[in-house]
Design an enzyme around this catalytic site. Structure first.
Site, PDB file in Angstrom:
ATOM      1  N   LYS A 121       3.576  22.491  73.719  1.00  0.00           N
ATOM      2  CA  LYS A 121       3.509  21.058  73.413  1.00  0.00           C
ATOM      3  C   LYS A 121       3.461  20.240  74.707  1.00  0.00           C
ATOM      4  CE  LYS A 121       5.991  21.400  68.973  1.00  0.00           C
ATOM      5  NZ  LYS A 121       7.125  20.856  68.180  1.00  0.00           N
ATOM      6  N   TYR A 159      -0.422  19.065  61.359  1.00  0.00           N
ATOM      7  CA  TYR A 159       0.917  18.796  60.843  1.00  0.00           C
ATOM      8  C   TYR A 159       0.895  18.186  59.441  1.00  0.00           C
ATOM      9  CZ  TYR A 159       3.273  19.877  65.282  1.00  0.00           C
ATOM     10  OH  TYR A 159       3.796  20.504  66.387  1.00  0.00           O
ATOM     11  N   PHE A 197      10.090  11.882  60.339  1.00  0.00           N
ATOM     12  CA  PHE A 197       9.734  12.115  61.742  1.00  0.00           C
ATOM     13  C   PHE A 197       8.235  12.282  61.965  1.00  0.00           C
ATOM     14  CE2 PHE A 197      10.826  16.238  59.817  1.00  0.00           C
ATOM     15  CZ  PHE A 197       9.723  17.018  60.155  1.00  0.00           C
ATOM     16  N   ARG A 200       8.039  33.342  66.329  1.00  0.00           N
ATOM     17  CA  ARG A 200       9.154  32.496  65.858  1.00  0.00           C
ATOM     18  C   ARG A 200      10.463  32.914  66.547  1.00  0.00           C
ATOM     19  NH1 ARG A 200       7.783  27.892  63.008  1.00  0.00           N
ATOM     20  NH2 ARG A 200      10.029  27.797  62.738  1.00  0.00           N
ATOM     21  N   THR A 230      14.227  25.536  65.546  1.00  0.00           N
ATOM     22  CA  THR A 230      13.543  24.247  65.697  1.00  0.00           C
ATOM     23  C   THR A 230      14.374  23.262  66.519  1.00  0.00           C
ATOM     24  OG1 THR A 230      12.549  24.593  63.519  1.00  0.00           O
ATOM     25  CG2 THR A 230      12.486  22.346  64.410  1.00  0.00           C
ATOM     26  N   ARG A 289      13.102  27.684  73.261  1.00  0.00           N
ATOM     27  CA  ARG A 289      13.747  26.386  72.969  1.00  0.00           C
ATOM     28  C   ARG A 289      15.199  26.369  73.444  1.00  0.00           C
ATOM     29  NH1 ARG A 289      11.007  25.995  66.955  1.00  0.00           N
ATOM     30  NH2 ARG A 289       9.186  24.722  67.490  1.00  0.00           N
ATOM     31  N   ASN A 302      10.437  19.995  71.670  1.00  0.00           N
ATOM     32  CA  ASN A 302      11.004  21.348  71.733  1.00  0.00           C
ATOM     33  C   ASN A 302      10.032  22.399  72.293  1.00  0.00           C
ATOM     34  OD1 ASN A 302       9.387  21.407  69.501  1.00  0.00           O
ATOM     35  ND2 ASN A 302      10.997  21.907  68.038  1.00  0.00           N
ATOM     36  N   HIS A 337       5.121  25.011  69.618  1.00  0.00           N
ATOM     37  CA  HIS A 337       4.858  25.087  68.184  1.00  0.00           C
ATOM     38  C   HIS A 337       4.522  26.536  67.861  1.00  0.00           C
ATOM     39  CE1 HIS A 337       3.030  24.416  64.238  1.00  0.00           C
ATOM     40  NE2 HIS A 337       2.098  25.252  64.641  1.00  0.00           N
ATOM     41  N   GLU A 347      -4.135  26.947  60.840  1.00  0.00           N
ATOM     42  CA  GLU A 347      -3.988  26.240  62.117  1.00  0.00           C
ATOM     43  C   GLU A 347      -5.017  26.732  63.142  1.00  0.00           C
ATOM     44  OE1 GLU A 347       0.217  26.689  62.995  1.00  0.00           O
ATOM     45  OE2 GLU A 347       0.754  25.551  61.196  1.00  0.00           O
TER      46      GLU A 347
HETATM   47  P1  IDP Z   1       9.028  24.323  63.619  1.00  0.00           P
HETATM   48  O1  IDP Z   1       8.257  23.699  64.760  1.00  0.00           O
HETATM   49  O2  IDP Z   1      10.202  25.116  64.119  1.00  0.00           O
HETATM   50  O3  IDP Z   1       8.159  25.103  62.685  1.00  0.00           O
HETATM   51  P2  IDP Z   1       9.096  22.258  61.572  1.00  0.00           P
HETATM   52  O4  IDP Z   1      10.186  22.080  60.579  1.00  0.00           O
HETATM   53  O5  IDP Z   1       7.800  22.833  61.077  1.00  0.00           O
HETATM   54  O6  IDP Z   1       9.681  23.131  62.785  1.00  0.00           O
HETATM   55  O7  IDP Z   1       8.810  20.837  62.227  1.00  0.00           O
HETATM   56  C1  IDP Z   1       7.692  20.647  63.052  1.00  0.00           C
HETATM   57  C2  IDP Z   1       8.143  19.895  64.283  1.00  0.00           C
HETATM   58  O8  IDP Z   1       8.571  18.596  63.908  1.00  0.00           O
HETATM   59  C3  IDP Z   1       9.330  20.511  65.012  1.00  0.00           C
HETATM   60  O9  IDP Z   1       8.953  21.502  65.946  1.00  0.00           O
HETATM   61  C4  IDP Z   1       9.972  19.320  65.667  1.00  0.00           C
HETATM   62  O10 IDP Z   1       9.365  19.038  66.939  1.00  0.00           O
HETATM   63  C5  IDP Z   1       9.664  18.188  64.722  1.00  0.00           C
HETATM   64  N1  IDP Z   1      10.816  17.904  63.859  1.00  0.00           N
HETATM   65  C6  IDP Z   1      11.262  18.660  62.828  1.00  0.00           C
HETATM   66  N2  IDP Z   1      12.346  18.100  62.267  1.00  0.00           N
HETATM   67  C7  IDP Z   1      12.588  16.968  62.959  1.00  0.00           C
HETATM   68  C8  IDP Z   1      13.588  15.939  62.860  1.00  0.00           C
HETATM   69  O11 IDP Z   1      14.476  15.968  61.999  1.00  0.00           O
HETATM   70  N3  IDP Z   1      13.501  14.921  63.783  1.00  0.00           N
HETATM   71  C9  IDP Z   1      12.530  14.859  64.738  1.00  0.00           C
HETATM   72  N4  IDP Z   1      11.580  15.806  64.852  1.00  0.00           N
HETATM   73  C10 IDP Z   1      11.613  16.848  63.988  1.00  0.00           C
HETATM   74 MG    MG Z   2       6.683  24.514  61.376  1.00  0.00          MG
END
Ligand code: IDP
Ligand code: MG
Length: 138
Positions: free
Chosen positions: A9, A49, A57, A85, A91, A102, A112, A115, A126
């Site tokens: 990212k 996304y 968010f 993963r 996350t 992370r 973070n 992705h 994707e």
């Molecule tokens: P992932 O990246 O671990 O798969 P996802 O739940 O798919 O996590 O969410 C996608 C991205 O959205 C996350 O990597 C994170 O950067 C962001 N995100 C997820 N939940 C939140 C939140 O509660 N607040 C702000 N950003 C979030």
């Molecule tokens: Mg995800």
């Protein structure tokens, strides 16, 4: 053999973590079959996304992901999706174990570093959003 989609990212690129991220994937035996540096359009970011559309968010996530260049990659290997993963970690960096990307390099859930696709189906979708067939090797 499985393929997955992962991406450094904008915060990861800005912090100079691209090489470290790739090194961790390669060290785990995953093989790079596609890689580029791009600045995503808002449209592409929305496609990537789309499952998060409507979440609180979402707007912040899209604004962030288009804020600078990203390094999307396609990796191949046994259990590539779950391997990536595991290497990325949780996350929320506050919950990510030390030794994960992370856990080691991120501070905020919104920034973070990486992705990674959450399933083979997501990975295939994707990959198609970001790569054309002739950009993948093998
Ligand atoms: P992932 O990246 O671990 O798969 P996802 O739940 O798919 O996590 O969410 C996608 C991205 O959205 C996350 O990597 C994170 O950067 C962001 N995100 C997820 N939940 C939140 C939140 O509660 N607040 C702000 N950003 C979030
Ligand atoms: Mg995800």
């Amino acid at each position: 053999m499985e393929r997955t989609f992962t991406m450094v990212k904008p915060d990861g690129v800005r912090k100079g973590l691209t090489g470290e991220v790739i090194r961790r994937y390669e060290k785990a035996g995953l093989k790079l079959i596609g890689l580029k540096m791009v600045r995503l359009s808002e449209e592409k970011a929305g496609e990537l996304y789309f499952i998060h559309k409507g979440k609180p968010f979402y707007n912040e996530l899209v604004e962030f992901i288009i804020s600078g260049p990203v390094i999307p990659m396609v990796l191949e290997g046994d259990n590539a999706v779950s391997q990536v993963r595991d290497i990325m970690g949780a996350t929320d960096p506050k919950e990510a174990a030390p030794g994960t990307i992370r856990g080691d390099f991120a501070e905020e859930i919104s920034e973070n570093v990486v992705h990674g696709a959450d399933s083979v189906e997501s990975a295939n979708r994707e990959i198609q959003v970001i790569f054309s067939q002739d950009e993948l090797v093998g």
